[in-house]
Enzyme design. Structure first.
Site, mmCIF file in Angstrom:
data_model
loop_
_atom_site.group_PDB
_atom_site.id
_atom_site.type_symbol
_atom_site.label_atom_id
_atom_site.label_comp_id
_atom_site.label_asym_id
_atom_site.label_seq_id
_atom_site.Cartn_x
_atom_site.Cartn_y
_atom_site.Cartn_z
ATOM 1 N N CYS A 194 40.436 48.450 51.547
ATOM 2 C CA CYS A 194 40.139 47.157 52.174
ATOM 3 C C CYS A 194 39.326 47.328 53.451
ATOM 4 O O CYS A 194 39.800 47.042 54.559
ATOM 5 C CB CYS A 194 41.444 46.420 52.461
ATOM 6 S SG CYS A 194 42.355 46.135 50.945
ATOM 7 N N TYR B 194 29.670 59.648 58.116
ATOM 8 C CA TYR B 194 28.371 60.177 58.568
ATOM 9 C C TYR B 194 27.185 59.440 57.934
ATOM 10 O O TYR B 194 26.049 59.847 58.123
ATOM 11 C CB TYR B 194 28.209 61.650 58.162
ATOM 12 C CG TYR B 194 29.319 62.582 58.553
ATOM 13 C CD1 TYR B 194 29.564 62.885 59.889
ATOM 14 C CD2 TYR B 194 30.101 63.195 57.588
ATOM 15 C CE1 TYR B 194 30.565 63.772 60.245
ATOM 16 C CE2 TYR B 194 31.107 64.082 57.934
ATOM 17 C CZ TYR B 194 31.334 64.363 59.256
ATOM 18 O OH TYR B 194 32.325 65.249 59.600
#
Ligand SMILES: Cc1ncc(COP(=O)(O)O)c(C=O)c1O
Length: 411
Positions: free
Chosen positions: A349, A323
């Site tokens: 990653c 968000y």
């Protein structure tokens, strides 16, 4: 009450230094203040004391079993959105008659489970779902308790992912469609219309959308009464927003909307209906009462950017990545005034794996500990094993005591 505060430069949860817990449990680690959670429950429950009401805690915000047990023992009900949450709610002691079940995609098995246990209401999200529930109930020879979720097309002016009451959202059905649905359902022997439901979103910052929602549902209840359909409850969902920048005891209340003022605004509208009010708070009970603790692994400087690499990532707390959510980050041990601007990033990653961006923080070094504040809601529940990382442990503090309430996953 805000349970987090500094004492002698050490960050505390209630009467316990967080560094003390970290020494024993390691990081990443979620820590919750039970006193704070119970107090927020009592605050909202007490605010509506003048009106018949039921607080059904939204399990999706934080489903730690010990936390749920404590809320159930205070008399709370539960708002669930899956068979898993329903089973969990029953297992920890929420009485079935205090459980409501929402969600746009209930499976036949989940519907059967809800009917077997005779929960308070299935909050129905589409006409087709209503028909499916009716036929399952008929086959089971029971009456399904129904509240249709109305989508009132009210904008909470928040993050699009947290807005659920606009006609463009997948949730609920329009008022006009709901009217037809109730008239159809009233004639269906396997359905029992018990109430009406609405949830327009999360992180609501003003009382006004609640008032509009309550007025809409009150008018609907009156309309149904005229049609000979007497509804017993009005469920206004959850959604009270919390201020993610108010994180320490001295900051006062983190609620954007004062529950007492909200209750005063809603009571005249609701009282006229004679219905019981159901409220489904999640974030407002647990959000400000939890932190995610993490350890600095490395610091690195690239061309123009400083990174603080910590051992908690988006798999532990996805809100910043999902968000763009802001969480305050505080050191467990307060440092001298030298500060720098840095991104706090995790080990995953993905370039989207960050906890904070461009944040002014004391200069950090390997081994230092940080607290990601206001992480009690939509934190652990949204965590994953992405990159095959075991999920964090959870600890609950009450006064000067604490206990591990979920062990760290192991490889
Ligand atoms: C149906 C329903 N009720 C209650 C809630 C809890 O909302 P909050 O955590 O903002 O109080 C949600 C959250 O999205 C929800 O979907």
């Amino acid at each position: 009450m805000m349970p987090f505060h500094y004492r002698h430069q050490e960050l505390y949860c209630e009467e316990v230094a967080l560094s003390h817990i970290v020494e024993r449990c390691g990081t990443p680690l979620y820590v919750y203040s039970l006193t704070g959670i119970l107090e927020n429950y009592r605050c909202i429950d007490g605010a509506f004391a003048g009106q018949p009401h039921r607080i059904c805690y939204a399990l999706k915000a934080n489903a730690n079993p010990e936390l749920l047990r404590r809320l159930a023992s205070l008399g709370a009900g539960a708002d669930v959105v899956s068979g898993g949450e329903l089973r969990q709610a029953l297992q920890v002691g929420f009485p079935a008659e205090k459980i409501v079940f929402a969600g746009v995609g209930k499976t036949d098995e989940e519907i059967r489970l809800a009917l077997q246990h005779r929960i308070l209401a299935l909050n129905v999200e589409s006409r087709e779902e209503l028909h499916v529930i009716a036929s399952i109930a008929e086959r089971m020879q029971v009456q399904a308790p129904i509240a249709v979720r109305i989508n009132p097309d009210i904008d909470i002016e928040g993050h699009p992912y947290l807005t659920t009451g606009k006609s463009a959202n997948k949730f609920g059905i329009s008022l006009a469609e709901a009217r037809d649905a109730y008239l159809w359902a009233a004639a269906c022997k396997s359905l029992r219309l018990v109430g009406v439901h609405c949830h327009i979103g999360s992180m609501i910052k003003k009382a006004e959308p609640y008032r509009r929602m309550a007025e809409t549902l009150a008018a609907f209840v009156a309309d149904m009464k005229d049609q000979g359909i007497a509804l017993e409850h009005i469920d206004l969902g959850g959604g009270i927003g919390v201020d993610y920048s108010q994180v320490l005891a001295e900051h006062g209340s983190p609620f954007y909307i004062d529950p007492v003022e909200l209750a005063q605004e809603l009571q005249p509208v609701l009282q006229a209906t004679g219905c019981e009010l159901i409220f489904e708070p999640g974030r407002s009970l647990v959000g400000p009462n939890g932190v995610l603790l993490t350890t600095v692994l490395y610091t690195k400087q690239t061309a123009g950017k400083k990174f603080i690499v910590v051992d908690a990532g988006m798999n532990d707390l996805i809100r910043p990545s999902l968000y763009g959510a802001h969480h305050e980050i505080l050191p467990l041990q307060q440092k001298t005034a030298v500060v720098e601007t840095a991104d706090v990033v995790g080990p995953i990653c993905e370039s989207g794996d960050f906890l904070a961006k461009e944040r002014l923080l004391p200069i950090m070094k390997r081994g230092d500990r940080l607290a990601v504040m206001t992480a009690g809601a939509y934190g652990y529940v949204l965590s994953s094993q992405y990159n095959l990382r075991p999920r964090a442990a959870e600890v609950m503090v009450q006064d000067d005591g604490w206990q591990v309430v979920r062990e760290r996953e192991s490889l």
